[in-house]
Design a protein around this motif. Structure first.
Motif, mmCIF file in Angstrom:
data_model
loop_
_atom_site.group_PDB
_atom_site.id
_atom_site.type_symbol
_atom_site.label_atom_id
_atom_site.label_comp_id
_atom_site.label_asym_id
_atom_site.label_seq_id
_atom_site.Cartn_x
_atom_site.Cartn_y
_atom_site.Cartn_z
ATOM 1 N N ILE A 1 -13.714 -0.473 2.271
ATOM 2 C CA ILE A 1 -12.289 -0.140 2.170
ATOM 3 C C ILE A 1 -11.554 -1.198 1.352
ATOM 4 O O ILE A 1 -10.711 -0.871 0.516
ATOM 5 C CB ILE A 1 -11.663 0.024 3.576
ATOM 6 C CG1 ILE A 1 -12.206 1.286 4.237
ATOM 7 C CG2 ILE A 1 -10.144 0.056 3.502
ATOM 8 C CD1 ILE A 1 -11.823 1.447 5.684
ATOM 9 N N VAL B 1 -5.905 -9.390 -0.468
ATOM 10 C CA VAL B 1 -7.056 -8.538 -0.158
ATOM 11 C C VAL B 1 -8.341 -9.172 -0.690
ATOM 12 O O VAL B 1 -9.370 -9.182 -0.007
ATOM 13 C CB VAL B 1 -6.847 -7.114 -0.722
ATOM 14 C CG1 VAL B 1 -8.098 -6.267 -0.563
ATOM 15 C CG2 VAL B 1 -5.667 -6.448 -0.052
ATOM 16 N N GLU C 1 2.348 1.516 -3.391
ATOM 17 C CA GLU C 1 1.303 1.942 -4.316
ATOM 18 C C GLU C 1 1.024 3.441 -4.167
ATOM 19 O O GLU C 1 0.832 4.148 -5.166
ATOM 20 C CB GLU C 1 0.037 1.134 -4.061
ATOM 21 C CG GLU C 1 -1.051 1.371 -5.042
ATOM 22 C CD GLU C 1 -2.292 0.569 -4.720
ATOM 23 O OE1 GLU C 1 -3.268 0.754 -5.458
ATOM 24 O OE2 GLU C 1 -2.320 -0.199 -3.747
ATOM 25 N N LEU D 1 -9.596 -0.561 -2.082
ATOM 26 C CA LEU D 1 -8.206 -0.987 -2.155
ATOM 27 C C LEU D 1 -7.966 -1.902 -3.350
ATOM 28 O O LEU D 1 -6.982 -1.740 -4.082
ATOM 29 C CB LEU D 1 -7.814 -1.685 -0.847
ATOM 30 C CG LEU D 1 -6.348 -1.992 -0.619
ATOM 31 C CD1 LEU D 1 -5.508 -0.732 -0.659
ATOM 32 C CD2 LEU D 1 -6.172 -2.690 0.722
ATOM 33 N N GLY E 1 0.827 -1.209 0.000
ATOM 34 C CA GLY E 1 0.000 0.000 0.000
ATOM 35 C C GLY E 1 0.855 1.250 0.000
ATOM 36 O O GLY E 1 0.537 2.232 -0.690
#
Length: 179
Positions: free
Chosen positions: A69, A53, A11, A73, A8
């Protein structure tokens, strides 16, 4: 989840580079818009994080706003994957998505069929609307067409490696040659 958090951060930096066009001003190097590593490594890592995820979402370990979320994501990761240019990661995304969806929806043929049919639409849409993806795919096609005349392209070298590996495997399929 630490790996997903680290991806994350990578990213977020990648999106920062995209938004500020950092790579066009000398900061991106060969990796373009990827962060902390080349697109060769970044794309498969991003696919793995995306699959973690996705599995978390499908396992329904979270509810309410946390599920939202996860969806956001996943969308951001998929968009980033097709923006940063790692062809191997982009290709493996489809296979990983099919494998995960096949596992979770093996009893629900309609959903599985929808996923299978949506992948060509996804890749086709990326080809039409994403110039970076289009140029990378066109480069692959060009490299394959010119393989006999010029095998020293990134795709040509990989094709040579695969061919040589298969030849070695045919000679000694059980014991191999070692490292």
């Amino acid at each position: 989840m630490a790996f997903v958090a680290a991806m994350g951060v990578a990213e977020a930096v990648s999106y920062y580079k995209i938004i500020t066009l950092w790579s066009q001003h000398g900061g991106g190097g060969a990796s373009g818009y990827t962060a902390f590593m080349s697109s060769i490594s970044y794309a498969p890592f991003l696919v793995f994080a995306l699959s973690v995820v996705l599995v978390s979402f499908l396992e329904q370990r979270v509810s309410g706003y946390k599920r939202l979320i996860l969806v956001v994501l996943m969308c951001l990761m998929a968009l980033n994957l097709f923006t940063t240019g790692g062809r191997a990661g982009q290709l493996s995304f489809g296979f990983v998505l099919l494998a995960i969806m096949g596992y979770y929806f093996r009893q629900r043929l309609g959903i599985l069929l929808a996923v299978v049919l949506s992948l060509p639409l996804l890749y086709g849409g990326m080809y039409v609307f994403n110039p970076a993806f289009k140029s990378r795919i066109d480069a692959v096609v060009s490299d394959v067409r010119q393989f006999k005349a010029n095998p020293n392209t990134s795709v040509g070298l990989r094709m040579n490696f695969a061919y040589n590996s298969l030849q070695l495997f045919k000679e000694r399929p059980l014991m191999g040659y070692g490292t």
